[in-house]
Every structure is written in structure tokens, then in C-alpha cells.
Write an enzyme that holds these catalytic residues in place. Sequence first.
Site, mmCIF file in Angstrom:
data_model
loop_
_atom_site.group_PDB
_atom_site.id
_atom_site.type_symbol
_atom_site.label_atom_id
_atom_site.label_comp_id
_atom_site.label_asym_id
_atom_site.label_seq_id
_atom_site.Cartn_x
_atom_site.Cartn_y
_atom_site.Cartn_z
ATOM 1 N N HIS A 1 -13.315 5.503 3.468
ATOM 2 C CA HIS A 1 -12.151 4.928 4.848
ATOM 3 C C HIS A 1 -11.672 5.708 4.929
ATOM 4 O O HIS A 1 -10.324 6.843 4.816
ATOM 5 C CB HIS A 1 -12.348 3.169 5.080
ATOM 6 C CG HIS A 1 -12.948 2.004 4.751
ATOM 7 N ND1 HIS A 1 -12.686 1.036 5.208
ATOM 8 C CD2 HIS A 1 -14.357 1.989 4.284
ATOM 9 C CE1 HIS A 1 -13.787 0.515 5.172
ATOM 10 N NE2 HIS A 1 -15.135 1.140 4.857
ATOM 11 N N TYR B 1 -6.821 -5.691 11.048
ATOM 12 C CA TYR B 1 -5.517 -6.358 10.936
ATOM 13 C C TYR B 1 -4.680 -7.049 12.199
ATOM 14 O O TYR B 1 -4.986 -6.293 13.331
ATOM 15 C CB TYR B 1 -4.527 -6.294 10.570
ATOM 16 C CG TYR B 1 -4.591 -4.786 9.186
ATOM 17 C CD1 TYR B 1 -5.245 -4.068 8.600
ATOM 18 C CD2 TYR B 1 -3.624 -5.709 8.024
ATOM 19 C CE1 TYR B 1 -5.549 -3.595 7.237
ATOM 20 C CE2 TYR B 1 -4.273 -5.679 7.117
ATOM 21 C CZ TYR B 1 -5.066 -3.986 6.437
ATOM 22 O OH TYR B 1 -4.817 -3.528 4.977
ATOM 23 N N PRO C 1 0.288 -9.428 0.908
ATOM 24 C CA PRO C 1 -1.088 -8.253 0.548
ATOM 25 C C PRO C 1 -1.485 -6.994 1.921
ATOM 26 O O PRO C 1 -2.733 -6.734 1.817
ATOM 27 C CB PRO C 1 -2.501 -9.379 0.119
ATOM 28 C CG PRO C 1 -1.744 -10.478 0.978
ATOM 29 C CD PRO C 1 -0.409 -10.908 0.776
ATOM 30 N N LYS D 1 -1.156 -3.440 -1.340
ATOM 31 C CA LYS D 1 -0.800 -2.327 -2.137
ATOM 32 C C LYS D 1 -0.071 -2.572 -3.217
ATOM 33 O O LYS D 1 0.408 -2.214 -4.567
ATOM 34 C CB LYS D 1 0.949 -1.750 -1.559
ATOM 35 C CG LYS D 1 0.861 -1.149 -0.266
ATOM 36 C CD LYS D 1 1.120 0.352 -0.836
ATOM 37 C CE LYS D 1 0.634 1.010 0.505
ATOM 38 N NZ LYS D 1 -0.542 1.308 0.017
ATOM 39 N N TYR E 1 -0.014 3.560 4.682
ATOM 40 C CA TYR E 1 -1.469 3.576 3.726
ATOM 41 C C TYR E 1 -1.882 3.518 2.558
ATOM 42 O O TYR E 1 -2.612 2.991 1.936
ATOM 43 C CB TYR E 1 -2.373 2.680 5.440
ATOM 44 C CG TYR E 1 -2.860 1.451 4.732
ATOM 45 C CD1 TYR E 1 -2.406 0.644 5.191
ATOM 46 C CD2 TYR E 1 -4.510 2.272 4.521
ATOM 47 C CE1 TYR E 1 -3.808 -0.491 5.225
ATOM 48 C CE2 TYR E 1 -4.690 0.858 4.181
ATOM 49 C CZ TYR E 1 -4.949 -0.120 4.839
ATOM 50 O OH TYR E 1 -5.864 -1.096 5.064
HETATM 51 C C1 PHB Z 1 -9.118 -7.404 0.731
HETATM 52 O O1 PHB Z 1 -10.175 -6.641 1.470
HETATM 53 O O2 PHB Z 1 -9.375 -8.824 0.596
HETATM 54 C C2 PHB Z 1 -8.677 -7.032 1.783
HETATM 55 C C3 PHB Z 1 -8.145 -5.487 1.876
HETATM 56 C C4 PHB Z 1 -6.538 -5.158 2.740
HETATM 57 C C5 PHB Z 1 -5.732 -6.011 3.085
HETATM 58 C C6 PHB Z 1 -5.596 -6.786 1.833
HETATM 59 C C7 PHB Z 1 -7.281 -7.304 1.643
HETATM 60 O O3 PHB Z 1 -4.299 -5.323 3.214
#
Ligand code: PHB
Length: 389
Positions: A72, A200, A292, A296, A384
Amino acid sequence: MKTRICIIGAGPAGLMLGHLLRSEGVDCVVLERAGPDYVLGRIRAGVLENVTVDIMARLGLDARLRAEGLVHDGFNLAYGERLIRIDIAALTGKHVVVYGQTELTRDLMEAREARGLEVVYEAADVALHDVGSDAPYVTYAKDGRMHRIDCRFIVGCDGFHGPSRKAVAAVAGQAFEKVYPFGWLGILADVPPCNHELIYANHERGFALASMRSETRSRYYVDVPVTEKVEDWPDERIWDELAIRLGPEAAAHIVRGPSIEKSIAPLRSFVFAPMRHGSLLLCGDAAHIVPPTGAKGLNLAASDVLYAAEALLAFFKRGDGDAIIGYSDKALARVWKAERFSWSLTRLMHRFPEDGPFERAMQVAELDYIASSRAAQTAIAENYVGLPV
Ligand code: PHB
Ligand code: APR
């Protein structure tokens, strides 16, 4: 039994460390309370930084990750009807790899025998002794009797609830903690993702995240009050909520399907310092937890393990104990920055129950600023993809 290093916990941290030590010919034993199926049953975030990919490559265990992991180059922050794309490749020259933590753990587990990594599963009542001395030992129960492992170092990779951190006397360590008033309700489904990159979203009804495991498997989250029960969230209710919170563009591409996993994870920021006490080193969730939002958790466990492996190898191969002494400071410097990023992204993207109009205006102003500033986007992108190790 005698070994140089006893590792507690066979999650990703314990297995990565065990393999790194074995690959350099240093003997170690990993003790795990659960069975292999339990370890593989846990669904966790799946965004890998370079540090994690590099460890798998160094171990020669990255074939499946390279074949199946999705590279990505960016991700998106949504608010209202607006979408900010953070072009991590253009801003940092790096990328992340989307590959489930469960799959990474499976790759590490499957290589145990071929690499001669000894993992004792279903080890009950694991207890650490004399960690302040140069001759610590670990006891555990298995097959109806007690066992004892004498070693030079113990590495606690036993997650947030394991016994290792608790073996450090209360006066010798300090816990820093923030508990959030919401949890993430996650749903895994065999449907194509609604977008080729993660989204997000900060919506007036709450946070949402569109993520994925592959081109045909999606992972979505919505935040819910910590008091909520999974039973109150039939699949359709989650899909309806996602369609609202992710915004019309993403909603138009959501493909609904039956959940194959559904759970609520509480959000917490936690750091225990120092990360070494005498002959005990802590790695991963045993020492720290991040919410989450920045993905990280696993990547921080990977950098801890890298520093711990370097320190242990210097000790056993060159008789140099300096890196053991420096382990905690080195690991914590990276941990605190990841804690800051995870906390600030959580703050930015969630509606906190205690927030008033001022706090909300600050969120909007910050999102507007990020949308218009390459400098702000660069700061987000470099965190990130992962700060240097
Ligand atoms: C996930 O795919 O479970 C996931 C991805 C990004 C995040 C948290 C969880 O920031
Ligand atoms: N004895 C032995 N093993 C134990 C004990 C115990 N008393 N208590 C816990 N464990 C084991 C757990 O069963 C688990 O397999 O320790 C392991 C800890 O694994 P994780 O919780 O996955 O922690 P870690 O390896 O540090 O992983 C860090 O991966 O799991 C995610 O959320 C975590 O993303 C973070 C990253």
C-alpha cells in the site's frame, strides 16, 4: 533443563525473537501457555512496517508475505464528505504491506521444526524466579509435573496479561496508562474491500475503519462504547453503520457478507518502564499497548525484538553486555514516539464522549490543516510507515 535464554510467550514477538536467536546458533526455549490453535485463532491488525518485513526477510520466512502481502502506497482519512489521501510513497519513499498478523504468526510457527526452534505449548503456571540475579530460572507445569528451566536471560513476550511484567517488583518499574471510553467492534468477512486502500473515518456517529486482509477478504471496524455487547450487533447493523460512517463514496462500494469473526477490542495506551530489570527483558505487549489506530502493535513488538536480539547476540557472541544495559532506553525511545502517534491519531479520528464544541472545532481545524499542508501529511506519513529503528 538448561538453556541460554528462556522466552515466555509464543505470539509474534516470542517467535520472531526465538527464530532470530536460533538463526545465529544461540539456544533458547519458548514457553507458551496456550496451544497452537489458540495462538492462530486471534485476529489482529495487519499493516506491516519495513522493520517487520525485514525481520521476516532476514529469517528467510518472507516468501508468502511477498507473494500474498498487498503493498500500500497510501491511506485515507475521511471526515464528513471529505477524504484526505496520505500518499505515503510520495511523501516518504516507503510503503506498508497489508498482511494479516495471523498469517505472519503462522509462517513463524510452521518454520519451528525446520529451524530447530523449541516451543513448549500448554505450559501452565509459568513463573519467573530470581530475575534480578545472573542466574534466573523459570518453572512451569506440563503433563502432570513441574519443570524448571535455568537460563542466563528471560525475555517476557507474554502479552499484556502475562506473568513477566508482574515479576518486576512494583518499586522497580512505573506504569503509564490511558484507557479510552470506547472499543473497536471488528468484523471479518469474505467480501472484496470497498476501497483499494485503508480509510479511517471520523463521523458524527463515531469512528470507522475500512481495512482488508486480501482482495477477497475485508476487515472493518466501528467504535462502540466499552459497555456494548457483540450480541447486540448483528451483521446487518454493523454494515448499516459502516455505510453511514465511511461516507457515500465508500458506502457505494461496500459489499456485505456474513461475518467470519466479530469481536470488541478495548482501546488502551500503556507503557511500562524500564523494559529491563536485571536479567529480564520485556518485548511487545508485555511492555506496552497502543490503541490500534496507527496499526503499531505488531511493528513495535518487532523493533523491540530486533533490539533484544542484537543485545543478546552481542552478549553471547562477543561477551559485550553494553547493549543489554542500553536495551530499555533504546526500545523506549521508539515506543514513546509510536505511543504519541497512536494516541494523537486516536484523538483526531474519534468522538470522545467528554468532548464539547471546542474540542470538535479543534478536530475539524486539524483535519482541514492536514488536508491543505504537505508538511502535516508528511509528519503523518513518516509515522505511519514507521520511524527508523
Ligand atoms: C486491520 O486490518 O485489522 C487494521 C488495520 C489498520 C489499523 C488497525 C487494524 O490501524
Ligand atoms: N505463560 C506462557 N505464555 C503466556 C502466558 C503465560 N502465563 N500468558 C500469556 N502468554 C502467551 C499468550 O498466550 C500469547 O500467545 O504470550 C503470548 C503473547 O502474545 P501477544 O499477546 O500476541 O503479544 P506479542 O507477541 O507481544 O504481540 C505484539 O501482536 O498480538 C499482537 O496485540 C498484539 O499487535 C500486538 C503484537
